[in-house]
Design an enzyme around this catalytic site. Structure first.
Site, mmCIF file in Angstrom:
data_model
loop_
_atom_site.group_PDB
_atom_site.id
_atom_site.type_symbol
_atom_site.label_atom_id
_atom_site.label_comp_id
_atom_site.label_asym_id
_atom_site.label_seq_id
_atom_site.Cartn_x
_atom_site.Cartn_y
_atom_site.Cartn_z
ATOM 1 N N HIS A 187 0.826 -1.207 0.000
ATOM 2 C CA HIS A 187 0.000 0.000 0.000
ATOM 3 C C HIS A 187 0.863 1.261 0.000
ATOM 4 O O HIS A 187 0.739 2.123 -0.848
ATOM 5 C CB HIS A 187 -0.945 -0.004 1.200
ATOM 6 N N GLU A 217 1.371 4.155 -2.640
ATOM 7 C CA GLU A 217 1.377 5.520 -2.111
ATOM 8 C C GLU A 217 2.671 5.916 -1.412
ATOM 9 O O GLU A 217 2.747 6.986 -0.811
ATOM 10 C CB GLU A 217 0.201 5.684 -1.124
ATOM 11 N N HIS A 249 -7.380 -2.154 -4.325
ATOM 12 C CA HIS A 249 -6.056 -1.768 -4.832
ATOM 13 C C HIS A 249 -5.479 -2.841 -5.754
ATOM 14 O O HIS A 249 -4.903 -2.528 -6.793
ATOM 15 C CB HIS A 249 -5.083 -1.515 -3.681
HETATM 16 CO CO CO Z 1 -5.809 2.602 0.138
#
Ligand code: CO
Length: 303
Positions: A187, A217, A249
């Protein structure tokens, strides 16, 4: 006269029996001190993708199998997801604070909270605050809280964890890791714990240079991964999520068909990409790491 004496004795005895039975009923039924009830609360971010849910169920089943006789429940931290599930599937899932209140109300005395997070980031910080809150309640108002409560560490929280995680990943992709590149995408976060992904990359490279860690991210980003992947000369790439759940995702940002997904970006460079759409919760090696973390947490509960 004799009969009168008998009758009186009889009446007295009867009254005594009656009084004793009333006394018994009037006595408060005290719970024995040994009446300990242990529970395990699994905490995940949550998912509204049905295939993603399989990973959380898989972890729940593994935890139940390893802890027979212990109450095992699961909770989510994402209110957006919980509201969506309630609205669309009529499925009610508790967030950790609600699940813990319920356990306290039902008389559970000792609770191990199992974090299924990859890193000690913002989600984990929030969970820790909730657990600390319940610990304080237990210390100050025992009836409202628990005798003991423990929180497990997330998967990558201590130095030894990176090597264990690298072992789990290389074992999972043993075949693919021999001839082709394996890219795992986590993530990523603005939180300092984002550094865990780079530490995992180093631990992996010590074992096999064909494994690459990226994040959506955080760091390493796609632009950190691709030049190194290119330099490795790999033509084929196995692309998998480094997440508990293969949810939104995994299906969109990693393996989606939009041109900005990892799969599309790698394919646009001429690489042959094989996406894996299962979460780490479904991975036996990672399940064992999670069970180790849970065992550690349970060992600090009062017995
Ligand atoms: Co997220």
């Amino acid at each position: 006269m004799k009969l009168k004496k008998y009758t009186r004795a009889l009446i007295l005895a009867w009254v005594a029996v009656l009084m004793a039975s009333f006394a018994c009923e009037a006595l408060p039924t005290r719970e024995p001190v040994t009446n300990a009830k242990e529970a395990i609360l699994i905490v995940a971010f949550g998912t509204s993708v049905p295939e993603g849910e399989e990973a959380i169920s898989a972890v729940t089943e593994a935890v139940k199998a390893a802890n027979p006789g212990v109450e095992v429940r699961a909770s989510y931290t994402s209110r957006i997801i919980m509201r969506k599930l309630a609205r669309e599937q009529n499925k009610i899932i508790d967030e950790p604070a609600v699940a813990l209140s319920r356990l306290a109300f039902e008389g559970y005395t000792d609770v191990a909270v199992l974090s299924t997070h990859m890193i000690p980031g913002a989600e984990y910080d929030d969970l820790k605050a909730v657990v600390d809150g319940f610990r304080m309640i237990g210390e100050n108002a025992p009836k409202a809280g628990f005798r003991s409560i423990a929180l497990s560490d997330p998967l990558m929280a201590a130095p030894g964890d990176f090597e264990r995680m690298a072992d789990a990943i290389t074992a999972t992709y043993e075949k693919e890791g021999k001839g082709e590149a394996v890219v795992l995408v986590g993530h990523g976060t603005h939180h300092f714990a984002d550094s865990a992904y780079s530490a995992l990359q180093m631990a992996l490279w010590r074992k096999n240079p064909n494994f690459f860690i990226g994040t959506i991210e955080g760091i390493p980003a796609y632009d950190d991964v691709y030049p190194r992947l290119k330099a490795s000369g790999a033509r084929r790439v196995t692309l998998a999520p480094l997440m508990l759940v293969a949810g939104d995702h995994a299906h969109n940002d990693i393996a989606g068909s939009d041109e900005d997904s990892w799969k599309s970006m790698l394919e646009s460079k001429g690489l042959k990409v094989t996406p894996i759409l299962s979460g780490l919760g479904q991975n036996k090696y990672v399940q064992n790491l999670i069970l180790d973390k849970l065992r550690e947490a349970r060992s600090s509960l009062t017995r």
